[in-house]
Design a protein around this motif. Structure first.
Motif, short mmCIF file in Angstrom:
data_model
loop_
_atom_site.label_atom_id
_atom_site.label_comp_id
_atom_site.label_asym_id
_atom_site.label_seq_id
_atom_site.Cartn_x
_atom_site.Cartn_y
_atom_site.Cartn_z
N GLY A 1 0.79 -1.22 0.00
CA GLY A 1 0.00 0.00 0.00
C GLY A 1 0.83 1.27 0.00
O GLY A 1 0.45 2.27 -0.63
N ASP B 1 -11.74 11.64 7.50
CA ASP B 1 -11.46 10.41 8.26
C ASP B 1 -12.55 10.19 9.30
O ASP B 1 -12.76 11.03 10.18
N HIS C 1 -9.86 7.54 5.92
CA HIS C 1 -8.86 6.82 6.72
C HIS C 1 -8.03 5.96 5.77
O HIS C 1 -8.26 4.76 5.60
N ALA C 2 -7.06 6.61 5.14
CA ALA C 2 -6.29 5.94 4.10
C ALA C 2 -4.92 6.59 3.95
O ALA C 2 -4.76 7.78 4.23
N TRP C 3 -3.95 5.78 3.50
CA TRP C 3 -2.59 6.28 3.26
C TRP C 3 -2.62 7.15 2.02
O TRP C 3 -2.92 6.69 0.93
N SER C 4 -2.29 8.42 2.18
CA SER C 4 -2.36 9.37 1.08
C SER C 4 -1.36 9.01 -0.02
O SER C 4 -0.17 8.77 0.25
N SER D 1 -4.37 -2.27 1.47
CA SER D 1 -5.61 -1.78 2.08
C SER D 1 -5.43 -0.38 2.64
O SER D 1 -4.31 0.06 2.92
N TYR D 2 -6.54 0.34 2.81
CA TYR D 2 -6.55 1.68 3.39
C TYR D 2 -5.60 2.62 2.66
O TYR D 2 -4.68 3.20 3.23
N THR D 3 -5.82 2.78 1.37
CA THR D 3 -5.00 3.69 0.56
C THR D 3 -5.89 4.56 -0.30
O THR D 3 -7.02 4.20 -0.63
N ASP D 4 -5.36 5.72 -0.67
CA ASP D 4 -6.05 6.64 -1.58
C ASP D 4 -5.02 7.19 -2.56
O ASP D 4 -4.23 8.08 -2.21
#
Length: 399
Positions: free
Chosen positions: A171, A309, A370-373, A380-383
């Motif tokens: 990610g 978030d 709520h995501a890794w910029s 998972s949890y990425t944008d």
């Protein structure tokens, strides 16, 4: 049985390290009470040490249909174990490797495959660390530049809840950056026995102080890597996402002598909670500084937080920045607003000391959840649309 097998495994590791896999095979078979292999059984695959060492799980998978006591399965196990020893994992980590491979041979439970080293020699290896506070497995990315032997930076990456080392590496894309820039990346992995959701226990008192609980374990992992590889002691950093970001904040407070800068993405400050109910409240509404001791030393801090978030309230990022800013004499603040190439808006605040050296950096993105910029969808949890948090953290850490 476990004691007998552990003893046999330990002996087998030593024999394997001496490149005597046949003797190691016999030791394990005797410990398991296995009968000698029939002449009609499939011949064992020859053992061939690899020129480029990778982790054990990169070894050829064991055929789950093979007989439980087959030398072929055990030979594969010892091949993987010698790889582990060659990679500098130490006896305990090599034992972990051998236990996994023997279990796979006996019960058909093959470990997940792992990408082999690339042509330049970069590798992603499994390791483990134990100390009085406990033990954890971790993965270490070693770039091809390590072959030159020059001191390298080290970045310790702490995953969030429900994630693991591989997921977080995918990610954040940190391994590709490590190969590009020539630094080590460690990914400690939380155990399900310590937290069933895979969260670092940032909200427990014993896990918020130096030489105790999880901070002691992660610091121990860091020191072990510094002993085993050429690491520039002035370029050791820690970063994390969510629960991992909260634990990174704790490590910055507990070990300012070890970590020279910290990256906190969607996290909370050290002491934001003291138990599970207060953790939930802090995440939902934002923690206060009531009862929080100011850090004894300031560690350079970069913070990323999404305004959308719904898991960790954005107010927590502002508190982290407030804590990090305290004590900076002659602090000067600059603000930059803009759009990413993908059209995502952001605000970047830089707080420098009197000499002009940046000490705190805060990136806020109103549309980020709520995501890794700037992360990759493989994890998972990425944008992917946001500013590239991985590259910006590295710039802040190293440049």
């Amino acid at each position: 049985m476990k004691t007998v097998l552990d003893g046999a495994l330990r002996k087998a590791v030593a024999l394997t390290a001496s490149q005597r896999p046949d003797e190691a095979t016999r030791v394990i078979q005797e410990a398991l009470g296995a009968a000698p292999r029939e002449a009609s059984a499939p011949a064992a695959r020859p053992f061939e040490p690899q020129a480029t060492v990778v982790s054990a799980s990169a070894a050829p998978p064991i055929d789950s249909a093979a007989p439980a006591a087959s030398d072929g399965g055990f030979a594969s196990s010892f091949g993987a174990t010698l790889d582990a020893v060659g990679a500098g994992l130490g006896v305990n980590a090599a034992l972990d490797v051998l236990r996994e491979r023997v279990s796979a041979t006996l019960f058909g439970e093959a470990p997940a495959p792992e990408a082999p080293a690339d042509a330049q020699g970069a590798r992603f290896v499994n390791r483990s660390f134990s100390c009085a506070a406990g033990s954890r497995r971790y993965k270490l990315f070693v770039p091809s530049a390590a072959a030159r032997g020059a001191p390298m930076p080290l970045v310790v990456m702490l995953h969030g809840c429900t994630q693991d080392a591989d997921d977080f590496a995918l990610g954040t894309g940190m391994n590709a950056l490590a190969e590009e820039r020539g630094f080590l990346v460690a990914y400690p992995r939380q155990s399900s026995s310590s937290n069933h959701m895979g969260c670092w226990n940032w909200f427990k008192a014993k896990d918020q102080i130096r030489e105790s609980g999880e901070p002691a374990i992660i610091a121990g992992v860091t020191r072990e890597i510094m002993e085993d590889f050429p690491v520039d002691v002035e370029q050791v950093f820690v970063a994390g996402m969510s629960a991992g970001g909260a634990m990174a904040a704790i490590l910055a407070v507990a070990y300012p002598d070890l970590y020279k800068a910290v990256g906190i993405h969607s996290g909370l400050h050290c002491g934001a909670a003291t138990d599970f109910p207060s953790a939930l409240a802090a995440m939902k509404h934002g923690a206060t500084l009531q009862g929080t001791e100011p850090p004894q030393a300031n560690v350079r801090t970069i913070v990323f937080q999404g305004g959308a978030d719904r898991t960790v309230h954005p107010a927590n990022a502002e508190t982290i920045v407030s804590v990090a800013r305290a004590g900076i004499e002659g602090a000067r603040e600059t603000v930059e607003r803009g759009l990413t190439a993908g059209g995502a808006p952001y605000e970047r605040i830089v707080i420098a000391d009197a000499s002009g050296a940046p000490q705190v950096e805060y990136w806020s993105m109103p549309g980020l959840g709520h995501a890794w910029s700037g992360g990759y969808p493989e994890g998972s949890y990425t944008d992917p649309a946001g500013p590239d948090a991985s590259r910006e953290m590295l710039r802040f850490f190293m440049d």
